[in-house]
Write an enzyme that holds these catalytic residues in place. Structure first.
Site, PDB file in Angstrom:
ATOM      1  CG  HIS A 169      59.289  91.899  19.283  1.00  0.00           C
ATOM      2  ND1 HIS A 169      59.061  91.278  20.487  1.00  0.00           N
ATOM      3  CD2 HIS A 169      60.096  91.054  18.576  1.00  0.00           C
ATOM      4  CE1 HIS A 169      59.702  90.108  20.517  1.00  0.00           C
ATOM      5  NE2 HIS A 169      60.340  89.963  19.382  1.00  0.00           N
ATOM      6  CG  ASN A 209      62.546  87.973  35.268  1.00  0.00           C
ATOM      7  OD1 ASN A 209      62.531  88.591  34.222  1.00  0.00           O
ATOM      8  ND2 ASN A 209      61.544  87.211  35.642  1.00  0.00           N
ATOM      9  CB  CYS A 225      48.632 104.154   2.953  1.00  0.00           C
ATOM     10  SG  CYS A 225      50.165 104.880   2.392  1.00  0.00           S
ATOM     11  CG  ASN A 264      59.118  95.857  26.524  1.00  0.00           C
ATOM     12  OD1 ASN A 264      58.896  94.658  26.418  1.00  0.00           O
ATOM     13  ND2 ASN A 264      59.588  96.408  27.611  1.00  0.00           N
ATOM     14  CB  ILE A 265      55.661  97.372  20.717  1.00  0.00           C
ATOM     15  CG1 ILE A 265      54.408  96.980  21.513  1.00  0.00           C
ATOM     16  CG2 ILE A 265      56.264  96.151  20.023  1.00  0.00           C
ATOM     17  CD1 ILE A 265      53.241  96.524  20.624  1.00  0.00           C
ATOM     18  CG  ASP A 266      56.626 100.008  26.413  1.00  0.00           C
ATOM     19  OD1 ASP A 266      57.726 100.540  26.143  1.00  0.00           O
ATOM     20  OD2 ASP A 266      56.495  99.146  27.297  1.00  0.00           O
ATOM     21  CE1 TYR A 298      49.764  95.396  18.504  1.00  0.00           C
ATOM     22  CE2 TYR A 298      48.161  94.065  17.295  1.00  0.00           C
ATOM     23  CZ  TYR A 298      49.398  94.198  17.919  1.00  0.00           C
ATOM     24  OH  TYR A 298      50.251  93.130  17.988  1.00  0.00           O
ATOM     25  NE  ARG A 304      49.553  95.432  23.351  1.00  0.00           N
ATOM     26  CZ  ARG A 304      50.569  94.669  22.955  1.00  0.00           C
ATOM     27  NH1 ARG A 304      50.452  93.931  21.867  1.00  0.00           N
ATOM     28  NH2 ARG A 304      51.682  94.628  23.633  1.00  0.00           N
TER      29      ARG A 304
HETATM   30  P1  OAD Z   1      56.682  87.930  29.362  1.00  0.00           P
HETATM   31  O1  OAD Z   1      55.339  88.390  29.849  1.00  0.00           O
HETATM   32  O2  OAD Z   1      56.794  86.587  28.727  1.00  0.00           O
HETATM   33  O3  OAD Z   1      57.707  87.937  30.579  1.00  0.00           O
HETATM   34  C1  OAD Z   1      57.820  89.015  31.456  1.00  0.00           C
HETATM   35  C2  OAD Z   1      58.818  88.638  32.541  1.00  0.00           C
HETATM   36  O4  OAD Z   1      59.006  89.765  33.366  1.00  0.00           O
HETATM   37  C3  OAD Z   1      58.380  87.479  33.452  1.00  0.00           C
HETATM   38  O5  OAD Z   1      59.464  86.581  33.621  1.00  0.00           O
HETATM   39  C4  OAD Z   1      58.032  88.182  34.774  1.00  0.00           C
HETATM   40  O6  OAD Z   1      58.346  87.375  35.898  1.00  0.00           O
HETATM   41  C5  OAD Z   1      58.957  89.379  34.729  1.00  0.00           C
HETATM   42  N1  OAD Z   1      58.493  90.548  35.486  1.00  0.00           N
HETATM   43  C6  OAD Z   1      57.216  90.950  35.723  1.00  0.00           C
HETATM   44  N2  OAD Z   1      57.208  92.088  36.411  1.00  0.00           N
HETATM   45  C7  OAD Z   1      58.508  92.434  36.635  1.00  0.00           C
HETATM   46  C8  OAD Z   1      59.155  93.504  37.301  1.00  0.00           C
HETATM   47  N3  OAD Z   1      58.480  94.479  37.882  1.00  0.00           N
HETATM   48  N4  OAD Z   1      60.503  93.523  37.321  1.00  0.00           N
HETATM   49  C9  OAD Z   1      61.225  92.531  36.736  1.00  0.00           C
HETATM   50  N5  OAD Z   1      60.667  91.492  36.102  1.00  0.00           N
HETATM   51  C10 OAD Z   1      59.325  91.439  36.042  1.00  0.00           C
HETATM   52  O7  OAD Z   1      57.220  89.071  28.411  1.00  0.00           O
HETATM   53  P2  OAD Z   1      58.423  89.044  27.359  1.00  0.00           P
HETATM   54  O8  OAD Z   1      59.493  88.115  27.822  1.00  0.00           O
HETATM   55  O9  OAD Z   1      58.789  90.443  27.092  1.00  0.00           O
HETATM   56  O10 OAD Z   1      56.392  89.259  21.393  1.00  0.00           O
HETATM   57  O11 OAD Z   1      57.729  88.441  26.102  1.00  0.00           O
HETATM   58  C11 OAD Z   1      58.493  88.305  24.951  1.00  0.00           C
HETATM   59  C12 OAD Z   1      57.660  88.522  23.733  1.00  0.00           C
HETATM   60  O12 OAD Z   1      56.540  87.639  23.743  1.00  0.00           O
HETATM   61  C13 OAD Z   1      57.011  89.886  23.608  1.00  0.00           C
HETATM   62  O13 OAD Z   1      57.837  90.865  23.051  1.00  0.00           O
HETATM   63  C14 OAD Z   1      55.878  89.609  22.692  1.00  0.00           C
HETATM   64  C15 OAD Z   1      55.372  88.440  23.476  1.00  0.00           C
HETATM   65  O14 OAD Z   1      54.347  87.766  23.055  1.00  0.00           O
HETATM   66  C16 OAD Z   1      55.765  89.711  20.286  1.00  0.00           C
HETATM   67  O15 OAD Z   1      54.806  90.443  20.350  1.00  0.00           O
HETATM   68  C17 OAD Z   1      56.379  89.234  19.015  1.00  0.00           C
END
Ligand code: OAD
Length: 272
Positions: free
Chosen positions: A126, A241, A175, A109-111, A70, A73
């Site tokens: 998240h 996407n 803490c 997203n956590i950013d 982390y 990150r």
């Molecule tokens: P993923 O990495 O699974 O998916 C990202 C998606 O964004 C993919 O389908 C890519 O094709 C698409 N992508 C990449 N670049 C892009 C762009 N410039 N414009 C549009 N689309 C683009 O990420 P998440 O779906 O966010 O959870 O993942 C979901 C969760 O799984 C996260 O929040 C995290 C992770 O592990 C936890 O940490 C609990």
């Protein structure tokens, strides 16, 4: 942009007509800010996938390694800025506010780049990379320290095949109130989402007339279930996407391409 289903003009008419608009974002919305997605290239840290380290098991076995991840990150994300996709979402929210219409942004997203871009009605499913939680007293506090403690300075690079350093308990953040160990205030795999946070996201999805899904592989539940809920509630469903999954079930609009390129022109009322 490739339009795989629906038409831009029709989407924009719905945008104008909808009294309640909700958006779900994932890692893809921050990709153009330089933050690697989870399941795409660059989604690995050393030999670990985020999925291996973002777990309660990893934390109980080696909190130093989890904090090193982390901390990495934090170093990575601390330099990143919102891109045109974040800014377009903040802008359309203002338009909705002006018209007295409801807008909800739900992010996985956590950013915190949506906050930085100016989004206001934001649900962070998240948690946040920039908040910590005490494992003893459960107090949540903002924390922008990079490195997280001095012991983490210069650690956490992506190179190498294992932990660069064995951290002692005293090296980890604690803490200020009760002395308990601090952990990132993020939801890990195998953990429940905050029930209130999830309920508010479900309500927004169910009530939405238009639901837009941006940059998420939509495979992680319960976030992925929000799309189904929105469809059940009668919303038109739109996806932006980079590579749209083959399954187009219940999608009304599918726009394939980079969010930062598509959203600024897509999120406009037809007469503006
Ligand atoms: P993923 O990495 O699974 O998916 C990202 C998606 O964004 C993919 O389908 C890519 O094709 C698409 N992508 C990449 N670049 C892009 C762009 N410039 N414009 C549009 N689309 C683009 O990420 P998440 O779906 O966010 O959870 O993942 C979901 C969760 O799984 C996260 O929040 C995290 C992770 O592990 C936890 O940490 C609990």
């Amino acid at each position: 942009m490739r339009v795989l289903r629906g038409e831009v003009s029709e989407f924009q008419r719905w945008l104008q007509k909808s009294e309640r608009f909700a958006v779900l974002t994932g890692a893809g919305v921050s990709a153009e800010s330089g933050i690697p997605t989870f399941r795409g290239p660059g989604g690995l840290w050393r030999q670990y996938s985020a999925v291996e380290l973002a777990t309660p098991q990893a934390w109980s076995e080696n909190p130093g390694l989890v904090w090193e991840f982390y901390n990495y990150r934090r170093v990575l994300m601390g330099e990143k800025r919102p891109n045109p996709a974040h800014l377009a979402l903040a802008k359309i929210e203002k338009e909705f506010q002006k018209l007295g219409k409801a807008f909800t942004l739900i992010t996985q997203n956590i950013d915190d780049l949506h906050l930085e871009a100016g989004s206001q009605n934001l649900i962070r499913l998240h948690g946040s990379l920039w908040e910590v939680r005490c494992v003893r007293c459960a107090k949540v506090s903002p924390n922008r320290e990079v490195p997280i403690t001095p012991a983490f300075a210069g650690t956490g690079g992506v190179e190498g095949n294992g932990p660069s350093k064995a951290f002692r308990e005293a090296d980890l953040p604690h803490c200020s109130e009760c002395g308990g160990l601090l952990r990132p205030h993020v939801v890990w795999f195998g953990e429940m989402l905050d029930p209130e946070v999830l309920a508010s996201a479900q309500k927004a999805a169910l009530e939405a007339e238009l639901f837009l899904v941006v940059g998420t592989s939509a495979v992680v539940y319960p976030a992925a279930g929000l799309v189904e809920l929105a469809a059940q509630g009668g919303a038109k469903i739109a996806v932006v996407n980079l590579d749209v999954p083959v399954s187009h079930r219940f999608l009304d609009f599918v726009f394939e391409g980079a969010a930062g390129e598509i959203l600024p022109s897509l999120l406009q009322f037809p007469d503006s």
